[in-house]
Scaffold this motif. Structure first.
Motif, PDB file in Angstrom:
ATOM      1  N   HIS A 478       0.835  -1.206   0.000  1.00  8.50           N
ATOM      2  CA  HIS A 478       0.000   0.000   0.000  1.00  8.50           C
ATOM      3  C   HIS A 478       0.869   1.255   0.000  1.00  8.50           C
ATOM      4  O   HIS A 478       0.613   2.201  -0.747  1.00  8.50           O
ATOM      5  N   ARG A 482       1.112   4.314  -2.733  1.00  5.39           N
ATOM      6  CA  ARG A 482       0.985   5.739  -2.379  1.00  5.39           C
ATOM      7  C   ARG A 482       2.142   6.547  -2.958  1.00  5.39           C
ATOM      8  O   ARG A 482       1.944   7.633  -3.498  1.00  5.39           O
ATOM      9  N   PHE A 520      -7.049   3.832   0.937  1.00  7.53           N
ATOM     10  CA  PHE A 520      -6.854   4.972   0.042  1.00  7.53           C
ATOM     11  C   PHE A 520      -8.115   5.834   0.057  1.00  7.53           C
ATOM     12  O   PHE A 520      -8.897   5.818  -0.893  1.00  7.53           O
ATOM     13  N   TYR A 525      -7.594  10.190  -2.575  1.00  8.74           N
ATOM     14  CA  TYR A 525      -7.480   9.090  -3.536  1.00  8.74           C
ATOM     15  C   TYR A 525      -8.830   8.738  -4.144  1.00  8.74           C
ATOM     16  O   TYR A 525      -9.860   8.788  -3.467  1.00  8.74           O
ATOM     17  N   HIS A 552      -7.112   6.972  -9.373  1.00  7.82           N
ATOM     18  CA  HIS A 552      -5.704   6.594  -9.184  1.00  7.82           C
ATOM     19  C   HIS A 552      -5.507   5.094  -9.244  1.00  7.82           C
ATOM     20  O   HIS A 552      -4.455   4.612  -9.624  1.00  7.82           O
TER      21      HIS A 552
END
Ligand code: ADP
Ligand code: MG
Length: 709
Positions: A478, A482, A520, A525, A552
């Motif tokens: 994750h 990012r 997110f 996001y 995204h």
């Protein structure tokens, strides 16, 4: 006695055994029996001492004497042999020994038969993989052979058998005897199956020698010669048959003649933003030759994801247009059709050729306009989904049909396409696939077709870094996404299933989606989701959001597998990666690495991963070459698995050759078959009479695989 003599009449067989041989092994003639080859050989020069056994060793053989046999029930209790009820036996354990030491042989199946066979005091050759259980060496389900099964030489053939055959008295020993009898009856009058000149040119041993040595080899060298001869013959006759069919077809199939390249082609070519790769140029030349030959083209174009097939499609379409015909390009999904339309429109701009998009979502008014444009010829290239082969669609003069990803189209749809040709002549057909089929397999599956391969990638593509991680790295994954998003990139996350299934413990898409949305969160996001249960509108909405860069992350099932091009996406996460096949993983990975940035593919694996799955994942991390992966995949699965996994079965089944292992012999056999047909396309010369006769045999009368579309 001849090869065609019914097996029943071979001395020692009779009607009862004949029936068994037929039902268990498919042997109905003496020839079938002689072409039932040993699947391995006992090499009496390579027997391992028990004291030298190592659990890491591959399969080995030991020669040992049975000391004691014990039977156990499911709960582990030992069963007394006197009052044995075999349906209670769960495990048989035999303690065996040679001069150097002792070990255990374990059986969970066929215990009754083994119990009768493994008499204490008798000696056998056990073949299997040694392992350690507790502190003791053992082999689970070894093959058991009588040591005196040997005849001549140091090598003794071992034949496939079944429980039923053994209990009916057709043991390995009996098989060897029957084959011996058959050889004696057959060899004196045996007809050679290849012409003398071929034996000479290819350095092959005669059939009679090959048959004797394959069953009763004198030594390894003789066995190698015999094996080579039989493998070559099998692959050669198969290729000869396929190539001959192809010749007949190309002589008969009249095609639209397209003698020139045309203005449109040249205009497009000149305006290309890049130089074509050597492979693209070669393939376009091949297609051009086909289209001007006067025969119908029926060509399969293979190229790894990102190898530039679209450009080849565009230029081929323009050849048709340049000769006064139209072309169509069919894609398997709406999303792909749209993407093709956008790309192709761009390429066609400098040419002035009309292009239109027709899908299930095209409105009535637009549809009417397209129909008119097709009829009056103002539309030169039509792009779409299945919608473009509906009966209501009429072309003025369809000259070329291009199909992207043949696997998704059914036979009926293909037939409709053929009927859309011009004045009864079918259009040329080009089928494009990104599923790399190993060459050896393509040569056999599509042996009577033309296959073009783009085996070179456009320059400047950055390698994709692939890594495989477990659940413990989810957090890190994750964070990595990012970071990439912070750099302005996007990420795919793919799941194998849509709905949770109790039986299968893999992640489900919806849970995954929730988790991703939590990790997110809005407003920083945006996460889009695409799966097969959505309406086309929902799908398009989400897809568009990702393609346009508004989202995204795209969470999806494998619907994105084919074709979607989002150059800004730099991460592909594949959940429960062990659930996917190698080629599918490769396809998925191909969705990234299309832009100028470094790209990454993260394979998330579950807790329980089989050895084989792990090997697949390792392989994927090790190479990006689709053909290499396909070859490896073939080797790992073995061709026996192919009939189940490929959409079309093999034209015939192979007896001795292996597509996975005998690629070199296959290529050679094919080239040689072509060479012979070049001089004698219909095999009418007296010197080739034997070949013509061989091809008339059932096993070479294969189905017509020529019409892929
Ligand atoms: P495929 O359909 O075979 O997966 P595409 O036709 O979509 O591949 O091409 C992949 C990308 O490579 C596209 O962005 C295309 O514009 C680009 N491309 C194609 N041929 C070349 C070439 N010869 N040189 C540079 N880029 C190319
Ligand atoms: Mg493509």
């Amino acid at each position: 006695m001849t090869l065609d003599t019914a097996i029943q009449y071979l001395p020692g067989v009779g009607p009862k055994r004949a029936q068994l041989l037929e039902s268990e092994l498919g042997i109905s003639t003496v020839g079938d029996l002689l072409r039932t080859f040993p699947f391995r050989y006992i090499d009496r020069s390579s027997i391992v001492r028990i004291a030298d056994l190592q659990p890491e060793l591959a399969q080995v053989q030991v020669r040992a004497t049975v000391m004691r046999v014990r039977l156990f029930a499911k709960n582990g209790a030992e069963l007394p042999p006197e009052q044995i009820k075999y349906n209670m036996v769960n495990r048989l354990s035999a303690l065996v020994a040679d001069q150097s030491g002792e070990m255990e042989m374990v059986f969970f199946k066929g215990c009754k038969w083994m119990h009768a066979r493994l008499r204490p005091g008798s000696t056998f050759i056990f073949f299997g993989k040694p392992a350690v259980f507790g502190s003791r060496l053992n082999m689970v389900h070894p093959e058991v052979d009588a040591p005196d099964a040997a005849t001549t030489g140091v090598l003794t053939g071992v034949y496939t058998s079944t429980e039923k055959l053994k209990t009916s008295g057709i043991t390995g020993k009996v098989m060897v005897k029957l084959i011996g009898t058959a050889l004696e009856g057959i060899l004196p009058g045996l007809q050679e199956s290849l012409p003398e000149y071929i034996l000479k040119e290819k350095g092959l041993v005669p059939l009679s020698y090959a048959l004797r040595q394959i069953h009763f080899p004198l030594d390894k060298a003789a066995l190698a010669k015999a094996t080579y001869r039989l493998k070559f013959e099998e692959l050669f006759l198969l290729q000869l048959s396929l190539l001959k069919q192809k010749f007949v077809r190309s002589r008969n199939a009249v095609g639209l003649k397209m003698p020139v390249v045309g203005e449109a082609f040249n205009a497009c070519y000149k305006a290309l933003p890049y130089e074509l790769t050597g492979a693209q140029k070669r393939v376009i030349r091949e297609i051009r030759e086909d289209m001007r030959s006067g025969h119908q083209m029926n060509r399969l174009l293979q190229g790894d994801v990102g190898s530039g097939k679209t450009m080849v499609a565009v230029l081929s379409a323009l050849i048709a247009v340049g000769n006064g015909y139209q072309a169509c390009l069919m894609a398997p999904t709406e999303v792909l059709a749209q993407q093709h339309f956008a790309n192709v429109s761009k390429y066609l701009q400098p040419t002035g050729v009309g292009v239109a998009l027709l899908t299930g979502n095209t409105g009535a008014a637009a549809r009417r306009e397209i129909h008119a444009g097709l009829q009056d010829g103002s539309i030169g290239v039509l792009i779409g989904t299945h919608a473009l082969i509906e009966d209501t669609v009429h072309f003025k003069a369809l000259g070329l049909a291009i199909v992207d990803e043949q696997h998704r189209f059914g036979v009926e749809q293909r037939a409709r396409l053929w009927n859309k040709g011009w004045q009864g002549t079918p259009p040329h057909v080009l089928v494009m696939t990104a599923t790399p089929i190993p060459r050896t397999l393509a040569m056999t599956l599509y042996g009577d077709l033309d296959v073009s391969v783009i085996d070179e990638m456009p320059p400047g593509r950055k390698p994709i870094q692939t890594l495989c991680v477990g659940e413990g790295k989810r957090h890190a994954m994750h964070n990595f996404i990012r970071e990439q998003i912070a750099k302005g990139r996007q990420a795919f996350i793919v799941y194998p299933l849509i709905f949770e299934s109790e039986k299968l413990d893999y992640k489900n898409l919806e849970l995954g989606y929730e988790e991703i949305v939590k990790a997110f969160p809005l407003p920083d996001y945006k996460v889009a989701i695409v799966h097969g249960k959505q309406t086309p509108q929902e799908k398009a909405f989400n897809m568009d959001a990702f393609v346009a860069g508004r989202a995204h992350i795209l969470v999806s099932t494998t619907v994105i597998e084919v074709g979607v091009d989002v150059p800004n996406a730099s991460v592909m996460v594949i959940e429960s990666a062990e659930r996917f096949g190698l080629s599918q993983l490769h396809q998925l990975r191909g969705r990234v690495g299309r832009g100028a940035e470094s790209s990454f593919c993260i394979l998330m694996k579950g807790v329980k991963v089989s050895k084989e799955s792990q090997k697949r994942l390792d392989l994927l991390c090790a190479t990006e070459n689709g053909f290499e992966l396909a070859e490896e995949d073939l080797k790992m699965r073995g061709p026996g698995d192919l009939e189940g996994t490929m959409q079309s079965g093999l034209p015939i089944s192979l007896n001795i050759a292996s597509l996975a292992k005998d690629g070199l012999i296959l290529s050679d056999a094919r080239a040689y078959a072509q060479h012979i047909l070049d001089q004698d396309p219909t095999l009418e010369k007296p010197g080739n009479a034997i070949l013509a006769a061989e091809l008339k045999k059932d096993r070479y009368v294969s189905k017509d695989y020529s019409r892929i579309s």
